[in-house]
Design an enzyme around this catalytic site. Structure first.
Site, PDB file in Angstrom:
ATOM      1  N   ASN A 225       0.872  -1.177   0.000  1.00 53.80           N
ATOM      2  CA  ASN A 225       0.000   0.000   0.000  1.00 53.80           C
ATOM      3  C   ASN A 225       0.906   1.224   0.000  1.00 53.80           C
ATOM      4  O   ASN A 225       1.534   1.526   1.013  1.00 53.80           O
ATOM      5  CB  ASN A 225      -0.881  -0.036   1.266  1.00 53.80           C
ATOM      6  CG  ASN A 225      -1.623   1.274   1.489  1.00 53.80           C
ATOM      7  OD1 ASN A 225      -1.760   2.094   0.578  1.00 53.80           O
ATOM      8  ND2 ASN A 225      -2.106   1.475   2.708  1.00 53.80           N
TER       9      ASN A 225
ATOM     10  N   LYS B 210       0.174   4.305  -0.191  1.00 53.35           N
ATOM     11  CA  LYS B 210      -0.408   5.524   0.421  1.00 53.35           C
ATOM     12  C   LYS B 210      -0.142   6.729  -0.489  1.00 53.35           C
ATOM     13  O   LYS B 210      -0.206   6.597  -1.698  1.00 53.35           O
ATOM     14  CB  LYS B 210       0.156   5.736   1.831  1.00 53.35           C
ATOM     15  CG  LYS B 210       0.043   4.487   2.692  1.00 53.35           C
ATOM     16  CD  LYS B 210       0.274   4.766   4.140  1.00 53.35           C
ATOM     17  CE  LYS B 210       0.314   3.449   4.900  1.00 53.35           C
ATOM     18  NZ  LYS B 210       0.268   3.598   6.330  1.00 53.35           N
TER      19      LYS B 210
ATOM     20  N   HIS C 118      -9.306   0.798   5.287  1.00 53.02           N
ATOM     21  CA  HIS C 118      -7.971   1.008   5.878  1.00 53.02           C
ATOM     22  C   HIS C 118      -8.131   1.918   7.097  1.00 53.02           C
ATOM     23  O   HIS C 118      -8.969   2.823   7.106  1.00 53.02           O
ATOM     24  CB  HIS C 118      -7.023   1.631   4.855  1.00 53.02           C
ATOM     25  CG  HIS C 118      -5.607   1.660   5.331  1.00 53.02           C
ATOM     26  ND1 HIS C 118      -5.129   2.644   6.162  1.00 53.02           N
ATOM     27  CD2 HIS C 118      -4.570   0.799   5.128  1.00 53.02           C
ATOM     28  CE1 HIS C 118      -3.853   2.387   6.443  1.00 53.02           C
ATOM     29  NE2 HIS C 118      -3.490   1.274   5.825  1.00 53.02           N
TER      30      HIS C 118
ATOM     31  N   GLU D 139      -6.555   4.385   8.097  1.00 52.66           N
ATOM     32  CA  GLU D 139      -6.463   5.835   7.819  1.00 52.66           C
ATOM     33  C   GLU D 139      -7.773   6.348   7.233  1.00 52.66           C
ATOM     34  O   GLU D 139      -8.170   7.492   7.471  1.00 52.66           O
ATOM     35  CB  GLU D 139      -5.255   6.106   6.907  1.00 52.66           C
ATOM     36  CG  GLU D 139      -3.956   5.961   7.692  1.00 52.66           C
ATOM     37  CD  GLU D 139      -2.773   5.440   6.894  1.00 52.66           C
ATOM     38  OE1 GLU D 139      -2.766   5.554   5.654  1.00 52.66           O
ATOM     39  OE2 GLU D 139      -1.845   4.897   7.527  1.00 52.66           O
TER      40      GLU D 139
ATOM     41  N   GLU E 281      -5.033  -5.294  10.697  1.00 52.69           N
ATOM     42  CA  GLU E 281      -4.037  -4.238  10.870  1.00 52.69           C
ATOM     43  C   GLU E 281      -4.287  -3.498  12.181  1.00 52.69           C
ATOM     44  O   GLU E 281      -5.105  -2.571  12.229  1.00 52.69           O
ATOM     45  CB  GLU E 281      -4.130  -3.243   9.717  1.00 52.69           C
ATOM     46  CG  GLU E 281      -3.862  -3.866   8.361  1.00 52.69           C
ATOM     47  CD  GLU E 281      -3.300  -2.825   7.401  1.00 52.69           C
ATOM     48  OE1 GLU E 281      -2.210  -3.054   6.882  1.00 52.69           O
ATOM     49  OE2 GLU E 281      -3.935  -1.784   7.198  1.00 52.69           O
TER      50      GLU E 281
ATOM     51  N   GLY F 184       2.659   2.104  10.677  1.00 46.80           N
ATOM     52  CA  GLY F 184       3.560   3.233  10.498  1.00 46.80           C
ATOM     53  C   GLY F 184       4.267   3.646  11.781  1.00 46.80           C
ATOM     54  O   GLY F 184       4.851   4.721  11.852  1.00 46.80           O
TER      55      GLY F 184
ATOM     56  N   SER G 107       3.787  -2.293  10.266  1.00 47.15           N
ATOM     57  CA  SER G 107       5.245  -2.277  10.381  1.00 47.15           C
ATOM     58  C   SER G 107       5.904  -3.601   9.984  1.00 47.15           C
ATOM     59  O   SER G 107       6.874  -4.034  10.601  1.00 47.15           O
ATOM     60  CB  SER G 107       5.662  -1.836  11.796  1.00 47.15           C
ATOM     61  OG  SER G 107       5.179  -0.517  12.044  1.00 47.15           O
TER      62      SER G 107
HETATM   63  C1  PEP Z   1      -0.515  -0.006   5.944  1.00 43.11           C
HETATM   64  O1  PEP Z   1      -0.491   1.087   5.438  1.00 43.11           O
HETATM   65  O2  PEP Z   1      -1.468  -0.757   5.703  1.00 43.11           O
HETATM   66  C2  PEP Z   1       0.589  -0.408   6.826  1.00 43.11           C
HETATM   67  C3  PEP Z   1       0.516  -1.548   7.432  1.00 43.11           C
HETATM   68  O3  PEP Z   1       1.645   0.480   6.954  1.00 43.11           O
HETATM   69  P1  PEP Z   1       3.105   0.166   7.610  1.00 43.11           P
HETATM   70  O4  PEP Z   1       3.572  -1.140   7.003  1.00 43.11           O
HETATM   71  O5  PEP Z   1       3.953   1.322   7.201  1.00 43.11           O
HETATM   72  O6  PEP Z   1       2.901   0.046   9.069  1.00 43.11           O
END
Ligand code: PEP
Length: 254
Positions: A10, A12, A96, A98, A169, A175, A215
């Protein structure tokens, strides 16, 4: 049963035209053929058409990070699911964290997007996950299962098995550099699969891919994929660099 691993990036609101073109070229060195995992890339909407065009003919899934369920309308700045399909993408991320926490999408908004995407034949990556506060209040299972039920209840089992990936998630791991331990991830993945068995049947639960996200990096992907109910990953930061994402994909080779 063995499920084919699915590793998705992803991007972003990162990368640009040049770096995406370079990334697409670099995917020719990703594992392919027997035992290779499934790979998905989710670029920013303005680069969706050219990413899909660059990867046409490869097995890589290209999808949108979000889209609206309506076909047309006065939604300045937004993109419709039908536009995602129109430019050659075949998947969309829905729910997601966000989108839920920065843009205020509710469970009902998420469900409208799941329905619209599936009706158009797009695959869905449905994200679920608790915040740190919710985890500390011991509400992880309640929140994750509520989001799962809201996203999928009543949808035909064959459609779920074929066209839906669930991404667990934990919001506190996205992040932040703080990854759920394999034990924490496995516990929630097992809960999700058990709920899918209740709501859609054992067979659907056994076939559904459940990704972990939060992460994920080349250094922790192997231990996560070693968990019996972790079938892949949705990767943010570590998917921006082709070499780092390639190392994550390589960990998914059966
Ligand atoms: C994501 O954006 O779905 C995500 C898991 O980001 P990150 O791997 O940077 O934590």
């Amino acid at each position: 049963m063995t499920r084919r691993a699915y590793l998705a990036g992803n991007w972003k609101m990162h990368l640009d035209r040049g770096s995406i073109a370079e990334f697409c070229e670099a995917t020719s060195a990703f594992p392919s053929g027997e035992g290779a995992p499934r790979v998905g890339l989710f670029p920013p909407a303005v680069y969706l058409a050219e990413t899909a065009a660059a990867l046409r003919g490869s097995e890589i899934v290209v999808g949108a990070q979000t889209a609206r369920p309506e076909d047309h309308g006065a939604f300045t700045g937004e993109v419709a699911m039908r536009m995602v399909r129109d430019v050659g993408a075949t998947a969309v991320i829905v729910g997601h964290s966000e989108r839920r926490h920065v843009f205020g999408e509710t469970d009902a908004d998420v469900r409208a997007r799941v329905d619209a995407a599936l009706a158009l034949g797009l695959e869905v990556v449905l994200c679920v996950g608790e915040t740190l506060d919710e985890r500390e209040r011991d509400e992880t299972a309640t929140v994750v299962l509520r989001q799962l039920d809201a996203g999928l209840s009543g949808i035909d089992g064959a459609t779920v098995a074929e066209a839906v990936t669930v991404a667990y998630e934990p919001v506190w791991a996205i992040g932040t550099g703080r990854t759920a331990s394999p034990g924490q991830a496995q516990e929630v993945h097992a809960l999700v699969r058990a709920r899918l068995a209740e709501t859609h049947g054992e067979d659907v639960a056994a076939h559904t891919i459940i990704q972990y996200g939060g992460s994920v990096k080349p250094g922790n992907i192997a231990e996560l994929l070693a968990c019996p109910d972790v079938d892949g990953a949705l990767v943010g930061g570590a998917s921006l660099d082709p070499a780092s994402f390639a190392a994550i994909v390589a960990a998914g080779v059966a």
